[in-house]
Design a protein around this motif. Sequence first.
Motif, PDB file in Angstrom:
ATOM      1  N   TRP A 161     -26.740  -9.352  -5.343  1.00 30.86           N
ATOM      2  CA  TRP A 161     -25.875  -8.257  -4.917  1.00 30.86           C
ATOM      3  C   TRP A 161     -26.612  -7.069  -4.302  1.00 30.86           C
ATOM      4  O   TRP A 161     -26.008  -6.251  -3.635  1.00 30.86           O
ATOM      5  CB  TRP A 161     -25.046  -7.759  -6.100  1.00 30.86           C
ATOM      6  CG  TRP A 161     -25.908  -7.329  -7.262  1.00 30.86           C
ATOM      7  CD1 TRP A 161     -26.312  -8.106  -8.307  1.00 30.86           C
ATOM      8  CD2 TRP A 161     -26.500  -6.054  -7.455  1.00 30.86           C
ATOM      9  NE1 TRP A 161     -27.131  -7.381  -9.138  1.00 30.86           N
ATOM     10  CE2 TRP A 161     -27.255  -6.114  -8.645  1.00 30.86           C
ATOM     11  CE3 TRP A 161     -26.463  -4.858  -6.744  1.00 30.86           C
ATOM     12  CZ2 TRP A 161     -27.963  -5.036  -9.131  1.00 30.86           C
ATOM     13  CZ3 TRP A 161     -27.174  -3.770  -7.235  1.00 30.86           C
ATOM     14  CH2 TRP A 161     -27.913  -3.877  -8.423  1.00 30.86           C
ATOM     15  N   SER A 204     -24.628  -6.802 -17.500  1.00 30.02           N
ATOM     16  CA  SER A 204     -23.819  -7.716 -16.689  1.00 30.02           C
ATOM     17  C   SER A 204     -24.220  -7.659 -15.221  1.00 30.02           C
ATOM     18  O   SER A 204     -24.243  -8.685 -14.532  1.00 30.02           O
ATOM     19  CB  SER A 204     -22.330  -7.378 -16.824  1.00 30.02           C
ATOM     20  OG  SER A 204     -21.899  -7.617 -18.137  1.00 30.02           O
ATOM     21  N   LEU A 205     -24.547  -6.472 -14.732  1.00 29.34           N
ATOM     22  CA  LEU A 205     -24.947  -6.321 -13.338  1.00 29.34           C
ATOM     23  C   LEU A 205     -26.269  -7.025 -13.056  1.00 29.34           C
ATOM     24  O   LEU A 205     -26.404  -7.758 -12.074  1.00 29.34           O
ATOM     25  CB  LEU A 205     -25.043  -4.836 -12.972  1.00 29.34           C
ATOM     26  CG  LEU A 205     -25.488  -4.509 -11.544  1.00 29.34           C
ATOM     27  CD1 LEU A 205     -24.493  -5.057 -10.522  1.00 29.34           C
ATOM     28  CD2 LEU A 205     -25.654  -2.993 -11.391  1.00 29.34           C
ATOM     29  N   ARG A 219     -20.395  -7.245  -7.121  1.00 35.22           N
ATOM     30  CA  ARG A 219     -20.935  -7.002  -8.468  1.00 35.22           C
ATOM     31  C   ARG A 219     -21.258  -5.517  -8.660  1.00 35.22           C
ATOM     32  O   ARG A 219     -20.981  -4.945  -9.711  1.00 35.22           O
ATOM     33  CB  ARG A 219     -22.167  -7.847  -8.721  1.00 35.22           C
ATOM     34  CG  ARG A 219     -21.884  -9.325  -8.803  1.00 35.22           C
ATOM     35  CD  ARG A 219     -23.126 -10.090  -9.244  1.00 35.22           C
ATOM     36  NE  ARG A 219     -23.082 -11.473  -8.860  1.00 35.22           N
ATOM     37  CZ  ARG A 219     -22.343 -12.410  -9.453  1.00 35.22           C
ATOM     38  NH1 ARG A 219     -21.578 -12.085 -10.470  1.00 35.22           N
ATOM     39  NH2 ARG A 219     -22.381 -13.656  -9.035  1.00 35.22           N
ATOM     40  N   TYR A 251     -27.333 -11.124 -12.593  1.00 38.45           N
ATOM     41  CA  TYR A 251     -27.298 -11.841 -11.318  1.00 38.45           C
ATOM     42  C   TYR A 251     -28.167 -11.099 -10.314  1.00 38.45           C
ATOM     43  O   TYR A 251     -28.186  -9.877 -10.287  1.00 38.45           O
ATOM     44  CB  TYR A 251     -25.865 -11.921 -10.791  1.00 38.45           C
ATOM     45  CG  TYR A 251     -24.942 -12.627 -11.742  1.00 38.45           C
ATOM     46  CD1 TYR A 251     -24.808 -14.005 -11.695  1.00 38.45           C
ATOM     47  CD2 TYR A 251     -24.227 -11.911 -12.700  1.00 38.45           C
ATOM     48  CE1 TYR A 251     -23.970 -14.667 -12.579  1.00 38.45           C
ATOM     49  CE2 TYR A 251     -23.396 -12.564 -13.584  1.00 38.45           C
ATOM     50  CZ  TYR A 251     -23.270 -13.938 -13.522  1.00 38.45           C
ATOM     51  OH  TYR A 251     -22.456 -14.582 -14.396  1.00 38.45           O
ATOM     52  N   ASN A 277     -17.973  -3.571  -8.903  1.00 43.04           N
ATOM     53  CA  ASN A 277     -17.348  -3.754 -10.217  1.00 43.04           C
ATOM     54  C   ASN A 277     -18.058  -2.941 -11.296  1.00 43.04           C
ATOM     55  O   ASN A 277     -17.411  -2.373 -12.179  1.00 43.04           O
ATOM     56  CB  ASN A 277     -17.315  -5.235 -10.589  1.00 43.04           C
ATOM     57  CG  ASN A 277     -16.397  -6.036  -9.695  1.00 43.04           C
ATOM     58  OD1 ASN A 277     -15.514  -5.484  -9.029  1.00 43.04           O
ATOM     59  ND2 ASN A 277     -16.605  -7.334  -9.662  1.00 43.04           N
TER      60      ASN A 277
END
Length: 193
Positions: free
Chosen positions: A44, A37-38, A5, A41, A8
């Motif tokens: 990571w 978006s990071l 993540r 979640y 990306n």
Amino acid sequence: MSIARLRNAVSALTRLVERQGNREDAVLEPAREILSSLIAYDDWLPEPFAAHDPKHYRQYLLHCDPLERFSLVSFVWGPGQRTPVHDHLIWGLVGMLRGEEEAVAYTPRTDRMGLEAGPARRLRPGMVDAVSPMLGDIHTVANALADRPSISIHLYGGNIGTMRRHGFDPATGTARPFVSGYSADMVPNLWAA
């Protein structure tokens, strides 16, 4: 835990600044989407970059673009820890990963010396806030939780740990220069499994 993540997000941010440059008006909103978006979640962030210190908040570099067009940093706040009043001098986004933060913006007083505090804003997981010279750049940030650490992920339009910025005395408005640095001499391996 998967570093994918973070990898990306770094790739997306690199493509963004390659296309748009690093101007706040061109990158702030698309970068907000990438950061959102990071932080959507919480699986990571490597543990060494989530460690808190009982005395001082920690600022861990996660990635700095080789041309210093942006940097990603995890801020780890122990219970009750806070920053002094400070500026950034570049655009920045703050995304809440764990816990809660309270931010207070400051503006110069028009009728006398010093800085005036605005209302406190509370960030909870998944929320993103922006700071910049155009939007308002002077603030203080604190862990809003008295019983556990909080972690926020910051994205800046430069290498924030090496920039000469200012801390402020809110009573007088007097600025003093500082360079924040980073709390560790390592960064995560973006290509780990």
